[in-house]
Scaffold this active site. Structure first.
Site, mmCIF file in Angstrom:
data_model
loop_
_atom_site.group_PDB
_atom_site.id
_atom_site.type_symbol
_atom_site.label_atom_id
_atom_site.label_comp_id
_atom_site.label_asym_id
_atom_site.label_seq_id
_atom_site.Cartn_x
_atom_site.Cartn_y
_atom_site.Cartn_z
ATOM 1 N N HIS A 110 153.476 -8.203 19.943
ATOM 2 C CA HIS A 110 154.879 -8.036 19.516
ATOM 3 C C HIS A 110 154.957 -7.742 18.015
ATOM 4 O O HIS A 110 155.967 -8.032 17.385
ATOM 5 C CB HIS A 110 155.720 -9.269 19.842
ATOM 6 C CG HIS A 110 155.514 -9.793 21.232
ATOM 7 N ND1 HIS A 110 156.287 -9.390 22.305
ATOM 8 C CD2 HIS A 110 154.604 -10.666 21.721
ATOM 9 C CE1 HIS A 110 155.856 -10.011 23.405
ATOM 10 N NE2 HIS A 110 154.833 -10.793 23.078
ATOM 11 N N SER A 148 155.133 15.388 -0.521
ATOM 12 C CA SER A 148 156.564 15.643 -0.411
ATOM 13 C C SER A 148 156.950 16.693 -1.427
ATOM 14 O O SER A 148 156.429 16.709 -2.546
ATOM 15 C CB SER A 148 157.335 14.345 -0.674
ATOM 16 O OG SER A 148 158.650 14.638 -1.102
ATOM 17 N N LYS A 184 154.423 10.811 -2.984
ATOM 18 C CA LYS A 184 154.228 10.627 -1.538
ATOM 19 C C LYS A 184 152.907 11.169 -1.021
ATOM 20 O O LYS A 184 152.431 12.212 -1.431
ATOM 21 C CB LYS A 184 155.355 11.336 -0.751
ATOM 22 C CG LYS A 184 156.705 10.668 -0.818
ATOM 23 C CD LYS A 184 156.737 9.242 -0.278
ATOM 24 C CE LYS A 184 156.701 9.138 1.219
ATOM 25 N NZ LYS A 184 157.858 9.680 1.903
ATOM 26 N N ASN A 215 151.911 11.471 2.984
ATOM 27 C CA ASN A 215 152.483 11.178 4.307
ATOM 28 C C ASN A 215 151.477 11.394 5.440
ATOM 29 O O ASN A 215 150.667 12.312 5.379
ATOM 30 C CB ASN A 215 153.707 12.075 4.545
ATOM 31 C CG ASN A 215 154.845 11.757 3.592
ATOM 32 O OD1 ASN A 215 155.020 10.600 3.199
ATOM 33 N ND2 ASN A 215 155.597 12.772 3.211
ATOM 34 N N GLU A 219 151.633 11.906 12.707
ATOM 35 C CA GLU A 219 152.991 12.063 13.243
ATOM 36 C C GLU A 219 153.078 13.263 14.181
ATOM 37 O O GLU A 219 153.745 13.209 15.222
ATOM 38 C CB GLU A 219 153.990 12.185 12.095
ATOM 39 C CG GLU A 219 154.160 10.868 11.353
ATOM 40 C CD GLU A 219 154.954 11.013 10.079
ATOM 41 O OE1 GLU A 219 155.869 10.227 9.859
ATOM 42 O OE2 GLU A 219 154.642 11.923 9.272
ATOM 43 N N GLN A 222 153.663 31.130 39.782
ATOM 44 C CA GLN A 222 153.358 31.786 38.509
ATOM 45 C C GLN A 222 153.756 30.892 37.329
ATOM 46 O O GLN A 222 153.232 31.037 36.233
ATOM 47 C CB GLN A 222 154.105 33.126 38.436
ATOM 48 C CG GLN A 222 153.867 33.907 37.167
ATOM 49 C CD GLN A 222 154.288 35.358 37.316
ATOM 50 O OE1 GLN A 222 153.714 36.104 38.106
ATOM 51 N NE2 GLN A 222 155.309 35.751 36.580
HETATM 52 N N1 ARG Z 1 151.132 36.519 38.740
HETATM 53 C C1 ARG Z 1 150.947 35.810 39.954
HETATM 54 C C2 ARG Z 1 150.793 34.311 39.721
HETATM 55 O O1 ARG Z 1 150.559 33.950 38.613
HETATM 56 C C3 ARG Z 1 149.711 36.285 40.628
HETATM 57 C C4 ARG Z 1 149.811 36.341 42.097
HETATM 58 C C5 ARG Z 1 150.841 37.338 42.475
HETATM 59 N N2 ARG Z 1 151.037 37.426 43.871
HETATM 60 C C6 ARG Z 1 152.082 37.985 44.408
HETATM 61 N N3 ARG Z 1 152.168 38.009 45.649
HETATM 62 N N4 ARG Z 1 153.030 38.479 43.666
HETATM 63 O O2 ARG Z 1 150.915 33.514 40.608
#
Ligand code: ARG
Length: 471
Positions: free
Chosen positions: A161, A282, A288, A290, A295, A327
């Site tokens: 604490h 600073s 200072k 820092n 951080e 994606q």
């Molecule tokens: N750019 C796509 C990804 O990162 C790759 C696979 C794409 N496949 C598709 N059917 N459009 O997942």
């Protein structure tokens, strides 16, 4: 219609895509980072196509050579990829192959899908990234162990604490951080193992029709095994999530180390001396220095935890097999990895360069309040039930406060009014050294126990190095 170089579909389309959608759809700006893995996957696939009777050895050789050229140019001409317009990494490489090899370049995609390719690329990325980060975590652990070694025997006020609690060795405190980092490195290895399955041969999701040897492809790419189900192979990113979790927890451990170092380096504590090389000044206040390195390390935690949440939510409720949502897995993973990796490197450097104000730590450890538990233990050893002993020492502390002296400076006769169990020699039994020495169980703060922790830390480092050499 004719599509541009590197466009992988278009036969059933009329007209070009909406311009804003084309940009929205494109992943090249970030998946280009996976190029080395993509090229390795392509190389392996070309060999597979030889076995499947689609390519001759000579054709596969020409493809391999073109792939090598692409890799070399990307390395030596970094501006090149900035100028490329492609939907994704896969279209980019295919476009380059076609440009270099004509129709042969267009043969490489036989029997496969981008869905399995991106899954393979990302698995290879996770394996390499997690391994390389394990090395950095090892450097950080080694820096903590070295400091623990250097300052072995130095006591400090241990706190719970943020209040003075019991004395400990400064090395014991440092090694507490090392423990967490060791587990982080082990978690990264677990992510490597989860990623270590080769999805090639999964096709778009139902499996490839070509007679390729999946196990051989896996070996070619350094995978330990092949994935067991083609829908799962293209559709799950649990390995990336595991890596992100390991990254997020590492970031949290780094933030706790940062918090401790910032606090101990503040003038009120004055126990640590900030190294110039990892501090800033600073613009206004000339005096200072820092702890900005710490951080920023602490500040990274937010974005990394955010990345973990981003991928968790992206995956939630996705139908099985491949969805384009996937994606969205890459940017959070890359961002978290880059920042945690940098933070780990900086933390290791800052730990190694931090100075220790031994006098201030000793002065803190000299606070008699830290011996209150041991005074209670003294009474217990002479037959008092612990709860009663606790009460007696608590009352002595209060009495000391009332008289304006430390509780252990109260005259013996006063102490004996609180408990006649106190003997004239009690001060020789209840000392800072004894308090530290007595906590000798494994994991405790006694010098022998802390020495064993340094040893086990070193043993862990050796084990990790061996695992990374063999894994
Ligand atoms: N750019 C796509 C990804 O990162 C790759 C696979 C794409 N496949 C598709 N059917 N459009 O997942």
């Amino acid at each position: 219609m004719t599509m541009g170089k590197g466009t992988l579909w278009g036969g059933r389309f009329e007209g070009a895509p909406d311009e804003a959608f084309r940009r929205f759809d494109s992943s090249f700006a970030f998946d280009r980072r996976l190029l080395p893995y993509e090229l390795a996957v392509d190389r392996a696939w070309a060999l597979g196509l030889v076995e499947a009777g689609i390519l001759s050895r000579e054709e596969a050789g020409r493809i391999a050579k073109a792939l090598e050229e692409i890799g070399l140019r990307a390395e030596t001409d970094p501006g090149w990829l900035d100028r490329v317009e492609a939907e994704d990494l896969h279209g980019f490489v295919e476009g380059e192959l076609v440009e270099r090899l004509g129709p042969l370049g267009a043969k490489l995609h036989t029997g496969r899908s981008r869905n399995e390719m991106i899954a393979a690329d990302l698995r290879l990325f996770v394996k390499a990234a997690a391994r390389s980060l394990r090395g950095r975590v090892g450097t950080l652990v080694a820096a903590l162990a070295t400091q623990a070694d250097c300052h072995f025997g130095l006591p400090m006020a241990g706190m719970t604490h943020l209040q003075h609690a019991q004395p400990i060795l400064f090395s014991h405190f440092l090694l507490s951080h090392a423990e967490g980092f060791e587990r982080d490195a082990d978690r990264l290895l677990a992510a490597v193992r989860s990623a270590d399955f080769c999805p090639l041969g999964a096709g778009a999701f139902a499996g490839s029709t070509l007679p390729v040897d999946r196990a051989k492809l896996a070996r070619e790419l350094g995978f330990g095994a092949i994935t067991g189900n083609s829908l799962d192979a293209v559709g799950d990113r649990d390995f990336a999530l595991e890596c992100l979790f390991a990254l997020a927890l590492l970031a949290i451990h780094l933030s706790r180390l940062a918090g401790d170092f910032i606090l101990l380096a503040s003038p009120e504590f004055g126990s640590l001396v900030l190294p110039d090389a990892f501090s800033t000044g600073s613009s206004m206040m000339p005096q200072k220095k820092n702890p900005d390195a710490w951080e920023l390390i602490r500040g990274k935690t937010g974005r990394v935890a955010g990345a973990l949440f981003a991928l968790l939510v992206t995956l939630k409720g996705l139908p099985s097999s491949y969805q384009r949502d996937l994606q969205e897995d890459k940017e959070p993973l890359f961002d978290a990895y880059d920042h945690v990796s940098a933070a780990t490197e900086i933390a290791a450097g800052a730990v190694a360069a931090t100075g220790v104000n031994a006098e201030r730590l000793r002065a803190g450890a000299a606070d008699p309040a830290l011996l209150a538990t041991d005074a209670a233990d003294y009474l217990v050893a002479r037959g008092l039930p612990f709860r009663q002993a606790h009460e007696v020492v608590g009352a002595l502390v209060k009495e000391g406060e009332r008289r304006g002296v430390a509780w252990n400076e109260l005259p013996l006769d006063v102490m004996r009014q609180f408990s006649p169990v106190f003997e004239p020699d009690w001060q020789r039994a209840v000392t800072l050294e004894a308090a530290i020495e007595r906590r000798s169980l494994p994991g405790g703060t006694a010098p022998a126990a802390v020495r064993a922790q340094i040893e086990s830390c070193r043993a862990w480092l050796a084990r990790q190095a061996a695992e990374d050499a063999g894994a």
